[in-house]
Every structure is written in C-alpha cells, then in structure tokens.
Write an enzyme that holds these catalytic residues in place. Structure first.
Site, PDB file in Angstrom:
ATOM      1  N   TYR A 141      31.098   4.162  12.981  1.00  0.00           N
ATOM      2  CA  TYR A 141      31.470   3.453  11.767  1.00  0.00           C
ATOM      3  C   TYR A 141      31.664   1.955  12.021  1.00  0.00           C
ATOM      4  CZ  TYR A 141      32.460   7.311   8.496  1.00  0.00           C
ATOM      5  OH  TYR A 141      32.375   8.365   7.638  1.00  0.00           O
ATOM      6  N   LYS A 190      29.900  15.753  21.427  1.00  0.00           N
ATOM      7  CA  LYS A 190      28.491  16.132  21.567  1.00  0.00           C
ATOM      8  C   LYS A 190      28.060  15.669  22.967  1.00  0.00           C
ATOM      9  CE  LYS A 190      24.498  17.664  20.022  1.00  0.00           C
ATOM     10  NZ  LYS A 190      24.237  19.114  19.848  1.00  0.00           N
ATOM     11  N   ASP A 223      28.237  20.794  16.913  1.00  0.00           N
ATOM     12  CA  ASP A 223      27.395  21.716  16.137  1.00  0.00           C
ATOM     13  C   ASP A 223      27.992  23.124  16.141  1.00  0.00           C
ATOM     14  OD1 ASP A 223      26.817  21.778  18.850  1.00  0.00           O
ATOM     15  OD2 ASP A 223      24.651  21.982  18.615  1.00  0.00           O
ATOM     16  N   ASP A 247      34.809  13.074   9.925  1.00  0.00           N
ATOM     17  CA  ASP A 247      34.489  12.918   8.504  1.00  0.00           C
ATOM     18  C   ASP A 247      33.758  14.164   8.008  1.00  0.00           C
ATOM     19  OD1 ASP A 247      34.113  11.608   5.999  1.00  0.00           O
ATOM     20  OD2 ASP A 247      32.054  11.135   6.595  1.00  0.00           O
ATOM     21  N   ASP A 251      35.299  17.616   5.602  1.00  0.00           N
ATOM     22  CA  ASP A 251      34.731  18.014   4.303  1.00  0.00           C
ATOM     23  C   ASP A 251      34.329  19.479   4.354  1.00  0.00           C
ATOM     24  OD1 ASP A 251      34.934  15.424   3.187  1.00  0.00           O
ATOM     25  OD2 ASP A 251      33.008  15.660   2.163  1.00  0.00           O
TER      26      ASP A 251
HETATM   27  C1  IPM Z   1      36.591   9.609   3.895  1.00  0.00           C
HETATM   28  C2  IPM Z   1      35.478   8.970   3.123  1.00  0.00           C
HETATM   29  C3  IPM Z   1      35.216   7.602   3.697  1.00  0.00           C
HETATM   30  C4  IPM Z   1      34.775   7.783   5.139  1.00  0.00           C
HETATM   31  C5  IPM Z   1      34.205   6.737   2.915  1.00  0.00           C
HETATM   32  C6  IPM Z   1      34.572   6.601   1.458  1.00  0.00           C
HETATM   33  C7  IPM Z   1      34.036   5.380   3.555  1.00  0.00           C
HETATM   34  O1  IPM Z   1      34.349   9.773   3.133  1.00  0.00           O
HETATM   35  O2  IPM Z   1      37.704   9.040   3.920  1.00  0.00           O
HETATM   36  O3  IPM Z   1      36.391  10.664   4.481  1.00  0.00           O
HETATM   37  O4  IPM Z   1      33.599   8.059   5.402  1.00  0.00           O
HETATM   38  O5  IPM Z   1      35.635   7.641   6.016  1.00  0.00           O
HETATM   39 MN    MN Z   2      34.644  11.729   4.056  1.00  0.00          MN
END
Ligand code: IPM
Ligand code: MN
Length: 359
Positions: A141, A190, A223, A247, A251
């Site tokens: 990032y 990884k 993975d 990240d 999710d």
């Molecule tokens: C998160 C979001 C952010 C990230 C984006 C909005 C920059 O997806 O906080 O997980 O990728 O960190």
């Molecule tokens: Mn995110």
C-alpha cells in the site's frame, strides 16, 4: 471523564452509520457519567468536492489533537475516474500513515443469534472468535509506485516493502493480545514466493521465540489461509499479517458473522489517538435510503471506548446492547433472511440506544 472525539462521516452511507454510533456513544456517556464532545470534519470524496483534497490540513490537525477518531467510510463512483489526480481512499491512507496507525485490529466473532444469517453452514462457524492484526502503514500500500511507457509497453508497478522493525512491532502487539486470549498466534505470509514474506517470517519467528515462547505459534501461507478461514475458522485465535493480505482476508472473514455490516475495526499506533471505523465501505448503492446496517460502526464505537478511553465497562455495555437487539430478532436488510422483516438504519440505532444499561 471528559473526552473529545473527531468524527469523520465521509461518503455514501458513512454519515448515516456514524450518526447512529454517535447516538449510542452519547447515551453511554450519559449513563456512566462521562462527557464526550464531538467535532465533525470532511474526509474522502466530500473533502475533494469542497477543498480539492481528500484529507484537508484542518481535518488532519483536528485528528492529531483528538482523544479518538470515529470514521464512517470514504469513496464512491463519483470519484472513481481512474485518471483522477486525487482519490477519496488517499485521504484514509494518508490519515493512517500520518497518525502512525500501524496496527489494525479486526475482531471476527459470529453472534449466536446470527449463525443462520451466514452463507456458511452453522457447524463450520460455531465457536469462531478470531482477532486479526492487519499491518496498516506499510507493505504494498505504501511502497514506491509508478507507470512508465506507452501502448503495449505501458507498465505499472507497486513495490511491496517491509522493514524488520515494522514486522516486529505488529507481531509483538498481536502476540501480546494472544497472551490475553487463548494463547495462539498465526502469522500469514507468502514466503514460498515473496522475499518480503521471507523477511516477515524470519522476524515473526524470532520475536515469538525470544519473547513469547509461551504461545502456540503457527505460520500459514495466505492462499491456504483463504481456505482454512472458511473450513476451520474456530481453530484460529490471533492472526497477524501484512497490509494487503489482511485487507483481503478480513473481507472474506466478514462472511462468517454473516455480513460486512457487522465488523468493526480499530487502528492503533503508539502514542496518539486511535481511529475507529467499520470495515465496510461507503456502499453508494444504498446511501441515503436508511438501509445500511449501523452495527459495525456502533461496535467500532465500543472499541473506541475500550482502547482509546480505557472504558471497558462502557464498551461491554454497548456490545451487550447490540447482542440484546440481535437476540430479540431485529435485522437490518443485510441480515434478514428470505421472508424475514427488516428495519432501517435509524431504527436499529434507536433500538441499541434503548437497550443500553449501566449495570
Ligand atoms: C479497508 C478499505 C481500505 C483499505 C480502502 C478504502 C483504502 O478497504 O479499510 O479495508 O484497502 O485499507
Ligand atoms: Mn478493505
């Protein structure tokens, strides 16, 4: 106790969910005899519209001097042009970086009343209680990036980069948390492919060996982790990983409790204010419709009380109020199963406020 909180509603559903979280925090303060003051500042797309930048200087300096920061979400199709010079997400990334918020805590603990709301079978998710530590101010990032050449030769790159010191501090923080939980730490990398992961693995192993030999420690490739997180989520306690892997995995993990709308997060550095936000995005498709689930932001508020204000009882009170409302069967649209009634953002917020008690 007196505290000042900077509120960054942001874009899309951000303002709606933050309003409900603020109401819950205010009611909690009232019940427990604290004083919380709020000041609201622009970030993300709305800040670009108004000031031409995603993180205006005034917003950043207010954040620096706050006790804690509560954020909604940033981004939306209006600012998504790939050619655009400024993007809403840059505001959030800059805020994390400027405040040194290197540790992003993302707890994933499915609520018993919602086991049937998850797309996964009950027997897989029962007993799951995972705390992710996502490194937040380094990795791909924040590595050097660029675009060169043209036509078929047009080439873009993003460098994934970590220093030993960056790995050390996040692993140490995660290991300390594991010590206060079930004593197990999983590091995800990884290392079979990436040099940066081999450094991560070496440093993590050294920190654990030298300082946390009492912990059960394992390393898992990212993975494989994507698979294990679904096939055996209850076997994990604390998971530590880099920025992008964290990240993606969180999710994925949000499907265990059934909705992205339930997961809060805390971004901490040392010293300075923490940043609290839901892990979901700005959901522009449902913005302004009173359809968003405010619980992730409300639970982020609970984390704020716990980690930045040191108010453990108050944090627990908020979490209990949320649990009570869910136990009573109230569901926002994202949680309602087919045929089930659902309620709006404001109604959900009001129910949590009403369920709060100081005992
Ligand atoms: C998160 C979001 C952010 C990230 C984006 C909005 C920059 O997806 O906080 O997980 O990728 O960190
Ligand atoms: Mn995110």
């Amino acid at each position: 106790m007196k505290s000042s909180i900077v509120v960054l509603p942001g874009d899309g559903i951000g303002p709606e969910v933050v309003t409900e979280a603020q109401a819950v925090l205010s009611r909690t303060a009232e019940l427990f005899g604290h004083e919380i003051s709020y000041e609201s500042f622009p970030i993300g797309g709305c800040a670009i519209d108004e000031f031409g930048e995603a993180l205006p200087g005034e917003t950043l300096s207010a954040c620096r001097s706050a006790d804690a920061i509560l954020l909604g979400a940033v981004g939306g199709p209006r600012w998504d042009d790939p050619q655009a010079k400024v993007r809403p997400e840059q505001g959030l990334l800059k805020l994390r970086k400027e405040l040194g918020l290197f540790a992003n805590l993302r707890p994933i603990k499915p609520h018993p009343a919602l086991l049937e709301s998850s797309p996964l079978k009950r027997e897989y998710i029962e007993g799951t209680d995972v705390l992710f530590f996502r490194e937040l101010t380094g990795g791909i990032y924040f590595g050097e990036s660029g675009v060169t050449g043209a036509g078929a030769d047009e080439t873009a790159h993003n460098v994934m980069i970590y220093s030993a010191g960056e790995v050390e501090r996040i692993v140490r923080m995660a290991a300390e948390a594991a010590r206060n939980r079930r004593g197990k730490l999983t590091s995800v990398d990884k290392a079979n492919v990436l040099e940066v992961s081999r450094l991560w693995r070496r440093v993590a192993e050294r920190v654990v060996r030298e300082e946390f030999s009492d912990l059960e420690y394992e390393v898992v490739l990212v993975d494989a982790m994507a698979m294990h997180l679904i096939s055996r989520p209850s076997t994990f306690d604390v998971v530590v990983t880099g920025n992008m892997f964290g990240d993606i995995l969180t999710d994925e993990g949000s499907m265990l409790p059934g909705s992205l709308g339930l997961l809060p997060s805390a971004s901490l550095g040392d010293p300075g204010p923490g940043l609290y936000e839901p892990i979901h995005g700005s959901a522009p498709d449902i913005a302004g419709q009173d359809a968003a689930n405010p619980l992730a932001t409300i639970l982020a508020g609970a984390m704020l009380l716990r980690h930045s204000l040191g108010l453990e009882r108050e944090a627990t009170a908020v979490e209990q109020a949320v649990a009570e409302v869910l136990d009573a069967g109230h569901r926002t649209r994202d949680l309602a199963r087919q045929g089930e009634d659902s309620i709006g953002t404001r109604e959900m917020g009001r129910l949590v406020v009403d369920a709060l008690t100081a005992d």
